[in-house]
Design a protein around this motif. Structure first.
Motif, PDB file in Angstrom:
ATOM      1  N   ASP A  33       0.796  -1.231   0.000  1.00 31.02           N
ATOM      2  CA  ASP A  33       0.000   0.000   0.000  1.00 31.02           C
ATOM      3  C   ASP A  33       0.827   1.279   0.000  1.00 31.02           C
ATOM      4  N   THR A  34       2.145   1.170  -0.063  1.00 33.77           N
ATOM      5  CA  THR A  34       2.996   2.352  -0.182  1.00 33.77           C
ATOM      6  C   THR A  34       3.836   2.225  -1.453  1.00 33.77           C
ATOM      7  N   VAL A  35       4.360   3.358  -1.906  1.00 27.15           N
ATOM      8  CA  VAL A  35       5.167   3.333  -3.120  1.00 27.15           C
ATOM      9  C   VAL A  35       6.357   2.395  -2.949  1.00 27.15           C
ATOM     10  N   ALA A  36       6.996   2.461  -1.789  1.00 23.39           N
ATOM     11  CA  ALA A  36       8.173   1.625  -1.544  1.00 23.39           C
ATOM     12  C   ALA A  36       7.818   0.138  -1.601  1.00 23.39           C
ATOM     13  N   LYS A  37       6.714  -0.234  -0.957  1.00 26.45           N
ATOM     14  CA  LYS A  37       6.312  -1.649  -0.946  1.00 26.45           C
ATOM     15  C   LYS A  37       5.931  -2.129  -2.346  1.00 26.45           C
ATOM     16  N   ILE A  38       5.198  -1.281  -3.050  1.00 23.92           N
ATOM     17  CA  ILE A  38       4.768  -1.650  -4.409  1.00 23.92           C
ATOM     18  C   ILE A  38       5.974  -1.800  -5.319  1.00 23.92           C
ATOM     19  N   ALA A  39       6.934  -0.859  -5.209  1.00 23.34           N
ATOM     20  CA  ALA A  39       8.135  -0.912  -6.037  1.00 23.34           C
ATOM     21  C   ALA A  39       8.913  -2.204  -5.784  1.00 23.34           C
ATOM     22  N   THR A  40       8.938  -2.636  -4.533  1.00 19.32           N
ATOM     23  CA  THR A  40       9.636  -3.887  -4.197  1.00 19.32           C
ATOM     24  C   THR A  40       8.948  -5.083  -4.836  1.00 19.32           C
ATOM     25  N   VAL A  41       7.612  -5.106  -4.760  1.00 23.50           N
ATOM     26  CA  VAL A  41       6.857  -6.245  -5.301  1.00 23.50           C
ATOM     27  C   VAL A  41       6.992  -6.336  -6.811  1.00 23.50           C
ATOM     28  N   VAL A  42       6.854  -5.206  -7.506  1.00 25.06           N
ATOM     29  CA  VAL A  42       6.876  -5.225  -8.979  1.00 25.06           C
ATOM     30  C   VAL A  42       8.294  -5.117  -9.542  1.00 25.06           C
ATOM     31  N   GLU A  43       9.270  -4.928  -8.637  1.00 30.08           N
ATOM     32  CA  GLU A  43      10.676  -4.834  -9.044  1.00 30.08           C
ATOM     33  C   GLU A  43      10.892  -3.735 -10.077  1.00 30.08           C
ATOM     34  N   ALA A  44      10.388  -2.554  -9.756  1.00 31.46           N
ATOM     35  CA  ALA A  44      10.541  -1.391 -10.631  1.00 31.46           C
ATOM     36  C   ALA A  44      11.065  -0.212  -9.803  1.00 31.46           C
ATOM     37  N   PRO A  45      11.750   0.740 -10.441  1.00 30.75           N
ATOM     38  CA  PRO A  45      12.266   1.900  -9.712  1.00 30.75           C
ATOM     39  C   PRO A  45      11.157   2.680  -9.008  1.00 30.75           C
ATOM     40  N   TYR A  46      11.490   3.227  -7.865  1.00 30.74           N
ATOM     41  CA  TYR A  46      10.535   3.980  -7.044  1.00 30.74           C
ATOM     42  C   TYR A  46       9.860   5.086  -7.852  1.00 30.74           C
ATOM     43  N   ALA A  47      10.663   5.880  -8.578  1.00 29.19           N
ATOM     44  CA  ALA A  47      10.117   7.032  -9.307  1.00 29.19           C
ATOM     45  C   ALA A  47       9.111   6.598 -10.369  1.00 29.19           C
ATOM     46  N   ILE A  48       9.406   5.491 -11.055  1.00 30.92           N
ATOM     47  CA  ILE A  48       8.499   5.005 -12.105  1.00 30.92           C
ATOM     48  C   ILE A  48       7.185   4.524 -11.493  1.00 30.92           C
ATOM     49  N   VAL A  49       7.286   3.822 -10.361  1.00 29.64           N
ATOM     50  CA  VAL A  49       6.075   3.346  -9.691  1.00 29.64           C
ATOM     51  C   VAL A  49       5.237   4.526  -9.188  1.00 29.64           C
ATOM     52  N   GLU A  50       5.908   5.515  -8.632  1.00 28.11           N
ATOM     53  CA  GLU A  50       5.187   6.687  -8.128  1.00 28.11           C
ATOM     54  C   GLU A  50       4.461   7.400  -9.267  1.00 28.11           C
ATOM     55  N   ASP A  51       5.130   7.587 -10.402  1.00 24.53           N
ATOM     56  CA  ASP A  51       4.502   8.238 -11.551  1.00 24.53           C
ATOM     57  C   ASP A  51       3.331   7.396 -12.076  1.00 24.53           C
ATOM     58  N   SER A  52       3.495   6.080 -12.095  1.00 23.49           N
ATOM     59  CA  SER A  52       2.432   5.194 -12.573  1.00 23.49           C
ATOM     60  C   SER A  52       1.206   5.264 -11.668  1.00 23.49           C
ATOM     61  N   LEU A  53       1.440   5.369 -10.371  1.00 26.20           N
ATOM     62  CA  LEU A  53       0.325   5.462  -9.427  1.00 26.20           C
ATOM     63  C   LEU A  53      -0.478   6.739  -9.659  1.00 26.20           C
ATOM     64  N   TYR A  54       0.205   7.825  -9.942  1.00 23.44           N
ATOM     65  CA  TYR A  54      -0.509   9.079 -10.220  1.00 23.44           C
ATOM     66  C   TYR A  54      -1.321   8.964 -11.516  1.00 23.44           C
ATOM     67  N   GLN A  55      -0.779   8.260 -12.510  1.00 29.62           N
ATOM     68  CA  GLN A  55      -1.525   8.053 -13.753  1.00 29.62           C
ATOM     69  C   GLN A  55      -2.760   7.181 -13.510  1.00 29.62           C
ATOM     70  N   LEU A  56      -2.594   6.148 -12.712  1.00 28.62           N
ATOM     71  CA  LEU A  56      -3.728   5.278 -12.384  1.00 28.62           C
ATOM     72  C   LEU A  56      -4.776   6.026 -11.560  1.00 28.62           C
ATOM     73  N   ASN A  57      -4.293   6.933 -10.724  1.00 30.49           N
ATOM     74  CA  ASN A  57      -5.204   7.744  -9.922  1.00 30.49           C
ATOM     75  C   ASN A  57      -6.028   8.678 -10.805  1.00 30.49           C
ATOM     76  N   GLU A  58      -5.378   9.270 -11.813  1.00 27.80           N
ATOM     77  CA  GLU A  58      -6.082  10.157 -12.738  1.00 27.80           C
ATOM     78  C   GLU A  58      -7.171   9.414 -13.511  1.00 27.80           C
ATOM     79  N   ARG A  59      -6.983   8.116 -13.711  1.00 24.94           N
ATOM     80  CA  ARG A  59      -7.956   7.313 -14.445  1.00 24.94           C
ATOM     81  C   ARG A  59      -9.011   6.711 -13.525  1.00 24.94           C
ATOM     82  N   GLY A  60      -8.906   7.037 -12.249  1.00 25.32           N
ATOM     83  CA  GLY A  60      -9.912   6.561 -11.315  1.00 25.32           C
ATOM     84  C   GLY A  60      -9.768   5.112 -10.902  1.00 25.32           C
TER      85      GLY A  60
END
Length: 220
Positions: free
Chosen positions: A180-207
């Motif tokens: 439920d946090t950017v750090a935890k999600i980044a660890t699970v999906v094995e992606a850089p923190y910044a990319i995961v954070e940006d992706s979350l904002y995009q998903l948020n914009e799409r509801g």
């Protein structure tokens, strides 16, 4: 053994044919050579590679003839779909493993024959038939699950609608799994923190996700 190395090893048809033969009975080099129709020298080279990988072992009989046999049980799985590619090799689980608690989504109804000396041949043959049927059904179930996984990934991709569909889908799965946090999600999906954070904002914009009380959640 590493699954990629195992795939490379089994990529040779003659080595696969050797294993098929040894699955029938232990053989010596001349038998294998005649079966394959190749020189004993080539057979010895294949056997050496199979031995180095731990797939084949040898023993010497009273006439000092060396017999080769398969060393152990090993399962290799290859998964290819529009959304994933993966290989996995593993040794079979212990026969004492309680499958009813390990595989919570499966219902298994297999009667295991007693291992004592009173067990009849009929009981053992019956168990063999049941297990072979179960193996066939599980193989079919695996193929069905792979097909359904592809269908579900297609549907998720429609929701996401982006070139980054796979990453977005993995992020949604991570959140659904408790990250439920950017750090935890980044660890699970094995992606850089910044990319995961940006992706979350995009998903948020799409509801599709929202941020509340310091946690990311999937929208209803």
């Amino acid at each position: 053994m590493d699954s990629a190395a195992l795939l490379d090893l089994l990529g040779n048809e003659n080595r696969r044919r050797i294993l098929r033969l040894l699955a029938r009975k232990p053989c010596y080099v001349t038998e294998i050579s005649e079966y394959l129709g190749v020189s004993p020298k080539a057979v010895i080279d294949h056997l050496r590679k199979l031995e180095d990988a731990g797939l084949v072992e040898s023993r010497t009989d009273d006439q000092r003839r060396k017999y080769f046999h398969i060393a152990r049980n090993l399962r290799l799985e290859v998964n290819v779909s529009p959304y994933s590619f993966g290989t996995k090799s593993a040794y079979p689980a212990s026969s004492s493993l309680d499958m009813t608690t390990t595989c919570r989504h499966l219902t298994l109804d297999v009667k295991t024959a007693s291992t004592n000396s009173d067990t009849s041949v009929e009981e053992v043959v019956s168990e063999l038939a049941s297990l072979e049927q179960l193996e066939s059904e599980l193989s079919m179930a695996q193929r069905w699950v792979q097909g359904r996984l592809t269908d579900v990934m297609d549907r998720l991709s429609e929701y996401v609608g982006d070139a980054n569909a796979r990453l977005f889908t993995d992020i949604l799965r991570a959140i659904a799994g408790g990250a439920d946090t950017v750090a935890k999600i980044a660890t699970v999906v094995e992606a850089p923190y910044a990319i995961v954070e940006d992706s979350l904002y995009q998903l948020n914009e799409r509801g599709l996700v929202y941020f509340e009380n310091g946690r990311w959640k999937i929208a209803d």
